[in-house]
Enzyme design. Structure first.
Site: not given
Ligand code: GLN
Length: 486
Positions: A73, A149, A173
């Site tokens: 990532k 994400s 994410s």
């Molecule tokens: N969807 C969540 C957010 O936008 C989780 C994101 C994540 O785990 N990086 O914060």
């Protein structure tokens, strides 16, 4: 599966060079449809492949990921390679060091990084639509999001480009893209995997973890990446268990907690049905279900978003346009003009919004009303889990309330997108480990994720339950349409 490829390489049935070549061939065939990667390192990967092939020829010892191509990532630092968090503000930035997970998996275990994967900017999102590179698409249906994400990592594994990729999970994410893309994703206990070299979103919540085709591969990667690191003061000094060895333990007589609130409003019917079918499979394997209540689930979303945004506003203050990235486009005015203009131009809309909301929540006068209150609610959620684990070994639920939604469908309704995180965020707030494995498909042939939550440092237990369920379901080898499956 990754472990099979590694075995074939070690038995000299295939060379690493062939594996890397075919990885890039697969990427060539699908990348224009998926857009999982933001950078690819073909030349270096092939060079490393040749070097690694020589190790075996020369009878030198080889690492446990010997020759395995990995996607990483775009927020995990790889020495002298660009890392941007899918943000314009980090364009051109190349860290001078490796993240600890890279040292462990790539340097010490002989894995090969073949590229960095797309994501929501600074890991803020659940769809991989908030990226300065444009969105990634779901291999099961190209008009749908892959989740976020870590959507690039999810799509690259699901779409047959790589067999394993790294993601990060702050509020879901890793598990969200695993669920939407039909792969395995594991979020470790907070402190189990070093965050050194992981660019922070919300540092009290972030953890790095693997996305793989099967539970065995997740266990293998975890075994190699977990452990104490003196460079991360929040990493915990506890020995790492042999996760791959304990996968086949019997789950007979073990207790599965069913938190009723996790199965209430907002769930797709097909999600509920398939997750309940999964629970029945575990029961048939001898596990016992225990129903339980989780009274503070309703506070999860405001609590998580207040804490995540507050920490993000502080973490992201370092991007002043001078220390990192390509720098300001215009130097007129004083330092504050340059600072705010650069941040205004180079951060995306969602990130700017969250910085503003986080700064507000932390500001004098509002701190007690918002941030402090969120910390208190976090303790209540933690205590719900503590009570629950007095009565069971694992807690199960759907990973996401729905299957993947259409690209663009929720982009103008951020609140609705935030609410999608209701079942993953409590786990991060408590700092617990959880795994998502595919447990079926809905009537549009989109994958459904089954979440197994463990007590602190019980990665072994959730991997064990996940493996048992995966083997009985036997759907993890199914390929998505983008690579000829159906
Ligand atoms: N969807 C969540 C957010 O936008 C989780 C994101 C994540 O785990 N990086 O914060």
């Amino acid at each position: 599966m990754a472990y099979e490829i590694i075995d074939e390489i070690k038995r000299e049935e295939i060379t690493i060079e062939d594996v890397v070549q075919s990885t890039f061939e697969n990427i060539n065939k699908t990348e224009h449809k998926l857009h999982s990667f933001v950078n690819l390192y073909r030349t270096e990967a092939l060079e490393k492949a040749k070097k690694l092939d020589n190790k075996l020829k020369n009878n030198e010892p080889v690492g446990d990921l010997y020759g395995l191509p990995l996607g990483v990532k775009d927020l995990i630092c790889i020495k002298n390679k660009p890392v941007t968090c899918a943000s314009n503000i980090l364009e051109g930035f190349k860290p001078p060091y490796n993240a600890t997970v890279i040292t462990k998996l790539i340097e010490k275990s002989d894995g090969i990084c073949i590229g960095s994967t797309n994501m929501d900017e600074f890991a803020m999102g659940s769809s991989t639509e908030n990226s300065c590179y444009g969105e990634t698409y779901n291999p099961w249906n190209l008009s749908c999001v892959p989740g976020g994400s870590s959507g690039g990592s999810g799509a690259s594994v699901s779409g047959g480009q790589v067999l394993a990729a790294l993601g990060s999970d702050t509020g879901g994410s890793i598990r969200c893209p695993a669920s939407y893309c039909g792969v395995t994703g594991l979020k470790p206990t907070y402190g189990r995997v070093s965050r050194y070299g992981l660019i922070a979103y919300a540092n009290s919540l972030d953890q790095i973890g693997p996305l793989t085709k099967c539970v065995y591969d997740a266990a293998l990667l975890m075994e190699l990446m977990a452990g104490f690191d003196e460079k991360d003061s929040t990493s915990v000094n506890l020995s790492v268990e042999n996760y791959t060895k304990d996968l086949k333990n019997s789950i007979e007589g073990r207790k599965i907690g069913i938190p009723l609130e996790f199965f209430e409003k907002g769930l797709d019917k097909s999600v509920k049905t398939k997750v309940n079918d999964g629970i029945k499979i575990l029961e048939n394997l001898g596990a016992e279900s225990v129903e339980m209540s989780f009274p503070h689930l309703e506070y999860t979303i405001p609590t998580y978003y207040l804490i995540a945004m507050s920490e993000a506003s502080s973490n992201l203050a370092r991007y002043d346009g001078l220390r990192y990235g390509k720098g300001p486009s215009d130097l007129s005015g004083d330092i504050f003009d340059v600072f705010s203009r650069t941040r205004g131009e180079q951060f995306g809309k969602e990130v700017r919004k969250r910085i503003i909301m986080g700064t507000y929540a932390l500001s004098a006068g509002y701190y007690d009303m918002f941030y402090m209150k969120a910390l208190k609610a976090r303790t209540l959620i933690k205590n719900d889990f503590k009570k629950a684990f007095e009565r069971c070994d694992v807690i199960v639920s759907p990973t996401m309330p729905t299957t993947a939604f259409k690209v663009g469908e929720l982009i103008d309704d951020p609140l609705k997108m935030y609410l999608m995180d209701i079942l993953t965020c409590p786990v991060n707030l408590a700092g617990l480990p959880a795994i998502s494995i595919p447990c079926g498909f809905d009537n549009k042939d989109l994958p459904i994720g089954f979440q197994i939550i463990g007590n602190y440092f019980e990665e072994k237990t959730i991997l064990n339950f996940g493996f048992e369920l995966e083997q009985k379901l036997d759907i993890y080898k199914r390929s998505p349409p983008v690579i000829g499956g159906k």
